[in-house]
Design a protein around this motif. Structure first.
Motif, PDB file in Angstrom:
ATOM      1  N   LEU A  74      40.712  66.257-103.360  1.00  0.00           N
ATOM      2  CA  LEU A  74      42.189  65.559-103.219  1.00  0.00           C
ATOM      3  C   LEU A  74      43.084  67.053-103.360  1.00  0.00           C
ATOM      4  O   LEU A  74      43.780  66.897-102.733  1.00  0.00           O
ATOM      5  CB  LEU A  74      42.258  64.913-104.580  1.00  0.00           C
ATOM      6  CG  LEU A  74      41.936  63.525-104.638  1.00  0.00           C
ATOM      7  CD1 LEU A  74      41.866  62.754-106.024  1.00  0.00           C
ATOM      8  CD2 LEU A  74      42.633  62.548-103.621  1.00  0.00           C
ATOM      9  N   LEU A  75      42.545  67.782-104.102  1.00  0.00           N
ATOM     10  CA  LEU A  75      43.537  68.892-104.219  1.00  0.00           C
ATOM     11  C   LEU A  75      43.533  69.862-102.996  1.00  0.00           C
ATOM     12  O   LEU A  75      44.502  70.207-102.622  1.00  0.00           O
ATOM     13  CB  LEU A  75      43.090  69.862-105.457  1.00  0.00           C
ATOM     14  CG  LEU A  75      42.974  69.204-106.855  1.00  0.00           C
ATOM     15  CD1 LEU A  75      42.598  70.090-107.831  1.00  0.00           C
ATOM     16  CD2 LEU A  75      44.514  68.585-107.270  1.00  0.00           C
ATOM     17  N   THR A  76      42.452  69.976-102.331  1.00  0.00           N
ATOM     18  CA  THR A  76      42.587  70.957-101.242  1.00  0.00           C
ATOM     19  C   THR A  76      42.926  70.245 -99.761  1.00  0.00           C
ATOM     20  O   THR A  76      43.194  71.107 -99.014  1.00  0.00           O
ATOM     21  CB  THR A  76      41.189  71.382-100.920  1.00  0.00           C
ATOM     22  OG1 THR A  76      40.060  70.125-100.822  1.00  0.00           O
ATOM     23  CG2 THR A  76      40.447  72.162-102.131  1.00  0.00           C
ATOM     24  N   ARG A  77      43.093  69.010-100.071  1.00  0.00           N
ATOM     25  CA  ARG A  77      43.637  68.275 -98.680  1.00  0.00           C
ATOM     26  C   ARG A  77      45.038  68.336 -98.708  1.00  0.00           C
ATOM     27  O   ARG A  77      45.955  67.942 -97.727  1.00  0.00           O
ATOM     28  CB  ARG A  77      43.263  66.710 -98.604  1.00  0.00           C
ATOM     29  CG  ARG A  77      41.864  66.623 -98.396  1.00  0.00           C
ATOM     30  CD  ARG A  77      41.462  65.454 -97.816  1.00  0.00           C
ATOM     31  NE  ARG A  77      42.104  64.172 -98.408  1.00  0.00           N
ATOM     32  CZ  ARG A  77      41.550  63.456 -99.312  1.00  0.00           C
ATOM     33  NH1 ARG A  77      40.272  63.435 -99.628  1.00  0.00           N
ATOM     34  NH2 ARG A  77      42.202  62.275-100.016  1.00  0.00           N
ATOM     35  N   ASP A  78      45.829  68.791 -99.806  1.00  0.00           N
ATOM     36  CA  ASP A  78      47.326  68.965 -99.942  1.00  0.00           C
ATOM     37  C   ASP A  78      47.404  70.267 -99.330  1.00  0.00           C
ATOM     38  O   ASP A  78      47.264  71.170 -99.567  1.00  0.00           O
ATOM     39  CB  ASP A  78      47.684  68.907-101.386  1.00  0.00           C
ATOM     40  CG  ASP A  78      49.157  68.966-101.413  1.00  0.00           C
ATOM     41  OD1 ASP A  78      49.932  69.383-100.515  1.00  0.00           O
ATOM     42  OD2 ASP A  78      49.706  68.799-102.602  1.00  0.00           O
ATOM     43  N   PRO A  79      48.431  70.001 -98.071  1.00  0.00           N
ATOM     44  CA  PRO A  79      48.612  71.359 -97.143  1.00  0.00           C
ATOM     45  C   PRO A  79      49.522  72.292 -98.088  1.00  0.00           C
ATOM     46  O   PRO A  79      49.664  73.385 -97.546  1.00  0.00           O
ATOM     47  CB  PRO A  79      49.173  70.872 -95.996  1.00  0.00           C
ATOM     48  CG  PRO A  79      49.668  69.333 -96.329  1.00  0.00           C
ATOM     49  CD  PRO A  79      48.773  68.929 -97.268  1.00  0.00           C
ATOM     50  N   ALA A  80      50.307  71.858 -98.989  1.00  0.00           N
ATOM     51  CA  ALA A  80      51.199  72.671 -99.654  1.00  0.00           C
ATOM     52  C   ALA A  80      50.563  73.401-100.629  1.00  0.00           C
ATOM     53  O   ALA A  80      50.987  74.631-101.142  1.00  0.00           O
ATOM     54  CB  ALA A  80      52.324  71.596-100.329  1.00  0.00           C
ATOM     55  N   VAL A  81      49.450  72.981-100.989  1.00  0.00           N
ATOM     56  CA  VAL A  81      48.605  73.858-101.998  1.00  0.00           C
ATOM     57  C   VAL A  81      48.143  75.386-101.695  1.00  0.00           C
ATOM     58  O   VAL A  81      47.858  75.265-100.602  1.00  0.00           O
ATOM     59  CB  VAL A  81      47.354  73.255-102.373  1.00  0.00           C
ATOM     60  CG1 VAL A  81      46.427  73.962-103.595  1.00  0.00           C
ATOM     61  CG2 VAL A  81      47.960  71.810-103.262  1.00  0.00           C
TER      62      VAL A  81
END
Length: 161
Positions: A79-86
């Motif tokens: 979930l965390l790594t799929r957020d392009p802003a991260v």
């Protein structure tokens, strides 16, 4: 019907929130660029606060809970790594109930499967933390481990600023 839909009406929002709920993870998307994986709502709130205190911005609220399993840690990382802003990930675990070794193994598995390229800062305190640190140290992962909450938060903010 059973599960989350029986208890809560569906609302429009981030599909990751619904996916997280299916895996018994408490996830709320936010606007920042530092992903947080934490156990316990209180520690999650404190983690978001200290990131902001250091000049950073949390990308999410993610409480993995006290009975977290390795597979849930992997799902959380997905979930965390799929957020392009991260731009960085901060794992902050206080292992009173949670076994730090379970978290460490989940992190290693998730990073190996996803080929994590983001900076990773990990703070593990409590149950089995020495064994967990040994696992992480021997994993070959490019990560920074910290003992102190404030030091870890400062480090993760430096990665994104």
């Amino acid at each position: 019907s059973s599960g989350i839909n029986a208890e809560w009406p569906l609302r429009p929002g981030d599909p990751r929130e619904l996916e997280a709920a299916k895996h018994d993870l408490n996830y709320i998307a936010m606007e920042g660029n530092i992903a947080c994986l934490v156990n316990g709502a209180g520690l999650a709130m404190a983690t978001m606060d200290i990131i902001q205190l250091h000049g950073g911005s949390p990308a999410n609220f993610l409480d993995v809970g006290g009975s977290v399993q390795e597979s849930q840690v992997e799902k959380a990382f997905n979930l965390l790594t799929r957020d392009p802003a991260v731009k960085a990930i901060f794992v902050n675990i206080f292992g009173g109930i949670v076994d730090c070794k379970v978290i460490a193994t989940g992190i290693i598995n998730a990073c190996n499967k996803t080929g994590l390229e983001l900076p990773l800062v990990v703070r593990l305190k409590g149950s089995n933390m020495e064994a967990a640190r040994k696992l992480l140290g021997e994993s070959g992962l490019d990560m920074k481990a910290y003992d102190e909450f404030d030091d870890a938060a400062g480090a993760v903010v430096k990665f994104v600023n």
